[in-house]
Design a protein around this motif. Sequence first.
Motif, short mmCIF file in Angstrom:
data_model
loop_
_atom_site.label_atom_id
_atom_site.label_comp_id
_atom_site.label_asym_id
_atom_site.label_seq_id
_atom_site.Cartn_x
_atom_site.Cartn_y
_atom_site.Cartn_z
N LEU A 39 36.20 23.75 -29.76
CA LEU A 39 35.73 24.57 -28.65
C LEU A 39 36.09 26.04 -28.83
N GLY A 40 36.84 26.36 -29.88
CA GLY A 40 37.21 27.75 -30.14
C GLY A 40 36.00 28.55 -30.61
N PRO A 41 36.22 29.87 -30.82
CA PRO A 41 35.09 30.74 -31.19
C PRO A 41 34.42 30.33 -32.50
N ARG A 42 35.15 29.67 -33.40
CA ARG A 42 34.53 29.26 -34.65
C ARG A 42 34.32 27.76 -34.74
N GLY A 43 34.34 27.11 -33.59
CA GLY A 43 34.20 25.66 -33.58
C GLY A 43 32.84 25.20 -34.08
N VAL A 44 32.80 23.99 -34.61
CA VAL A 44 31.53 23.37 -34.97
C VAL A 44 31.41 22.03 -34.27
N VAL A 45 30.18 21.55 -34.18
CA VAL A 45 29.91 20.27 -33.54
C VAL A 45 30.34 19.14 -34.47
N ALA A 46 31.20 18.24 -33.99
CA ALA A 46 31.53 17.04 -34.77
C ALA A 46 30.41 16.03 -34.61
N THR A 47 30.05 15.76 -33.37
CA THR A 47 28.87 14.94 -33.13
C THR A 47 28.35 15.20 -31.72
N ALA A 48 27.14 14.74 -31.49
CA ALA A 48 26.52 14.85 -30.17
C ALA A 48 25.92 13.49 -29.87
N TYR A 50 22.98 10.94 -28.20
CA TYR A 50 21.53 11.04 -28.43
C TYR A 50 20.85 11.89 -27.36
N GLU A 51 21.42 11.92 -26.15
CA GLU A 51 20.87 12.79 -25.10
C GLU A 51 20.94 14.26 -25.51
N ALA A 52 22.02 14.64 -26.21
CA ALA A 52 22.16 16.04 -26.63
C ALA A 52 21.33 16.33 -27.88
N ARG A 53 21.10 15.31 -28.70
CA ARG A 53 20.34 15.54 -29.95
C ARG A 53 18.89 15.95 -29.65
N VAL A 54 18.40 15.52 -28.50
CA VAL A 54 17.05 15.89 -28.10
C VAL A 54 16.89 17.42 -28.10
N TYR A 55 17.99 18.12 -27.81
CA TYR A 55 17.93 19.59 -27.76
C TYR A 55 18.16 20.23 -29.13
N GLY A 56 18.25 19.41 -30.16
CA GLY A 56 18.43 19.95 -31.51
C GLY A 56 19.89 20.13 -31.89
N VAL A 57 20.80 19.56 -31.09
CA VAL A 57 22.22 19.66 -31.43
C VAL A 57 22.59 18.55 -32.40
N HIS A 58 23.34 18.89 -33.47
CA HIS A 58 23.73 17.87 -34.45
C HIS A 58 25.07 18.25 -35.08
N SER A 59 25.65 17.32 -35.84
CA SER A 59 26.92 17.54 -36.53
C SER A 59 26.85 18.81 -37.37
N ALA A 60 27.99 19.53 -37.41
CA ALA A 60 28.16 20.71 -38.26
C ALA A 60 27.46 21.97 -37.72
N LEU A 61 26.75 21.83 -36.62
CA LEU A 61 26.13 23.02 -36.01
C LEU A 61 27.23 23.88 -35.38
N PRO A 62 27.17 25.21 -35.54
CA PRO A 62 28.16 26.05 -34.85
C PRO A 62 28.10 25.81 -33.34
N MET A 63 29.28 25.73 -32.74
CA MET A 63 29.34 25.41 -31.32
C MET A 63 28.61 26.46 -30.48
N ARG A 67 25.80 25.71 -27.61
CA ARG A 67 25.87 26.14 -26.22
C ARG A 67 24.58 26.83 -25.78
N LYS A 68 23.93 27.49 -26.73
CA LYS A 68 22.64 28.12 -26.40
C LYS A 68 21.56 27.06 -26.23
N LEU A 69 21.56 26.07 -27.15
CA LEU A 69 20.51 25.05 -27.12
C LEU A 69 20.65 24.12 -25.92
N CYS A 70 21.90 23.86 -25.54
CA CYS A 70 22.12 22.85 -24.51
C CYS A 70 23.31 23.24 -23.61
N PRO A 71 23.11 24.30 -22.80
CA PRO A 71 24.24 24.82 -22.01
C PRO A 71 24.75 23.81 -20.98
N GLN A 72 23.90 22.89 -20.58
CA GLN A 72 24.31 21.97 -19.50
C GLN A 72 25.12 20.78 -20.02
#
Length: 394
Positions: A39-48, A50-63, A67-72
Amino acid sequence: MESTLHRAIIHVDMDAFYASVELLDDPTLAGKPVIVGGLGPRGVVATANYEARVYGVHSALPMARARKLCPQACYIRPRLARYREKSAEVFAIFREFTPLVEGLSLDEAFLDVSSSLKLFGSQRDIAVQIKQQIHAETGLTASVGLAHNKFLAKLASDAQKPDGLVWVKPAEVQRFLDPMPISRLWGIGKRTAPKLKALGILTVGQLRHADISVIRPALGNRSEHFQRLSRGEDDREVTPSRPDKSISHEVTFDTDLAEREELLAELQRQAEQVSQRLRARQLMARTVVVKIRDPAFHTVTRSRSMRACSDSTQTLYRMARALFESWRESHHNTPVRLLGMGVSGLEEAAAGGHDEGDSVDSAGEQNLDQVVDSINQKFGDRKMTHALTLRRKK
Ligand code: TTP
Ligand code: MG
């Protein structure tokens, strides 16, 4: 060369593993997008999930991007210790069906069930039982792939996620593989794929049909290997993962020892040796064990597990000391005939790579250990030691 191995292989991969464990522990997350990662400034996504993947969020994506793709979404820091617990439950289920379990990560394993068929039914029966048991006992879902070799089983488990079951039978191999992009073959990555693309080879089927002389400029001496993969041939055996070994040191004193400082100095010396062996083998330990024998030959072992793994001398020593002190208090400072300390619950140090902020060791301790290790390597073992142990040598 014709592929010779025809085994009953099952590849199991848990669905959205970290996120699913978080959902299990907090049912209010149900139905919401859940993103686990730094969750830090340089954090990356470990996993999301399936509800979050719909927004294009996936492993290794910068956090920040997530947050832009899926703020909620609900954002959660990884709790590795908890994921290891659930992983151990899942792997225990695998081992009920076969001893040939090769773990690839916390949430993924190959099982060779060739010798289990008589006992448990068909390969499909076993896969169904494993899925059901995982769900019943851990509350999690897994996707499974069935085939006669590892390569196909792994692709199969991915083909119908989540909660999938796909069996690629020998007669179906080409129908299954041919449409896949060449990047699905192990070893064809960002550098090789464009070279094949330049030759007009985009799918596994095209690679399979290509003349070897055409692909050789792109694949070199790996050309035959990749054509074998494109035919679904793979001879690698399932090699059971390293069993849960331990590392320990113990000493029987010439004369029984009662002095606290001397006993602690010995414990520190053992913690150094044990942790150096851990670091040399690139392992981390979860559990610390202390063994004590009194003059009447009563032997006790006391152990405690940490919330995260460690290979640090000071961390392991602190745990061992706490265990020893609690024994000593309840034994009225009885002299000690034998003292030992060890570690178990060993994991590859690299597995902690995802482990942002979950280490129990401070950076300072890690640096000190590195200095001690490198000096000992350079000048022969045990030139350098933490100060406390010197007392024992007087
Ligand atoms: P995966 O099995 O690749 O992903 P997953 O289980 O989250 O989702 P699915 O299998 O349903 O596609 O990885 C297992 C866990 O490993 C994952 O939950 C989080 C962790 N992981 C990371 O921390 N960083 C990564 O880059 C990847 C790929 C996984
Ligand atoms: Mg997974």
